[in-house]
Write an enzyme that holds these catalytic residues in place. Structure first.
Site: not given
Length: 275
Positions: A83-84, A134, A138, A228
């Protein structure tokens, strides 16, 4: 599935009024016979509020709509998700590890980062990995109105399409948070909401050994692992621990006989892809 088209914050606000009203009635000795109706209302409101909040944040909960957090299968397959990102140099380092071990993964990317580093998104796609949405900034979608949610999702899809020529059909809400409106808007866009079944809290940088131990001990057939490669839009925290942990997780699970697949592939491992 929870079918009412209403925001979680509105539901909690209504329940707060019910709780306060119940406590006031009980305090003033109203409706206490044959039972304490006011106190009963307050307890019911508190219990319902806890239930709805947990339904919005727990990754394996389907109350507000169907989510995919794992799959039931007899096959020793797992899906690595990151993620991210994209977030240099850590996304490149993760990709290098995946390439070294011939492991596919799924990257849930942040739209603003995609626009900053389109070449990294293209590399993710070119090397055979899956890409999911995503959001663009965020943000916590529970705090966003419909217009903002639409912009967050649609702008990220546009960024991914421009960078890699791919239109995503997977989406992971930041923090996994969702309510009926979030789920409805994902369904309108034919986006599957993907959560996880294994989380190590690697973003807190607790140490490589801790990340590996927390992950490996929870893995079972059909697990979706959350790691992540990025740091939201802040892009300040180091992700070197996650990179090294990913390498060791791959080594250990491979030795245990697990095969790594993308999220799409792991959902295909059951007859109906039920999460």
């Amino acid at each position: 599935m929870f079918d009412l088209n209403i925001r979680l914050i509105n539901m909690l606000g209504l329940l707060t009024i019910i709780v306060i009203a119940g406590l006031v009635l009980d305090y003033r000795n109203v409706l206490k016979k044959p039972m304490r109706i006011g106190m009963s209302l307050a307890i019911l409101g508190i219990t319902t509020g806890i239930f709805l909040t947990l339904s919005a944040v727990l990754p394996e909960n389907h109350v507000f709509g169907r989510v995919f957090s794992n799959t039931k299968t007899t096959q020793k397959v797992v899906a690595l998700t990151f993620d991210d990102g994209p977030y240099p140099p850590y996304t490149e380092q993760v990709l290098d590890v995946l390439k070294e071990y011939h492991v596919p993964a799924t990257f849930f990317v942040v739209g603003q980062n995609v626009d900053k580093y389109p070449e990294l998104v293209k590399r993710i796609a070119d090397e055979g990995h899956q890409i999911g949405n995503h959001t663009y900034h965020h943000i916590d979608l529970l705090k966003a109105n419909r217009k903002v949610i639409a912009e967050e999702i649609d702008n990220t899809n546009k960024a991914i399409l421009a960078a890699a020529g791919i239109k995503p059909h997977l989406m992971r809400p930041p923090h996994g948070f969702r309510d009926p409106v979030v789920m409805e808007m994902m369904a309108e866009r034919n986006l599957k909401v993907v959560e996880w079944s294994v989380m190590s809290r690697d973003w807190t940088n607790p140490g490589v050994d801790v990340i590996v131990e927390r992950t490996v001990k929870k893995v079972k057939n059909g697990s979706i692992i959350l790691l992540h490669d990025g740091d939201g839009i802040t892009s300040q925290a180091s992700r070197i621990q996650s990179v090294e942990a990913a390498r060791r997780i791959i080594q250990i699970l491979s030795e245990q006989g697990y095969t790594f697949v993308t999220v799409d592939e792991i959902l295909e491992k059951t007859e109906d892809g039920k999460g």
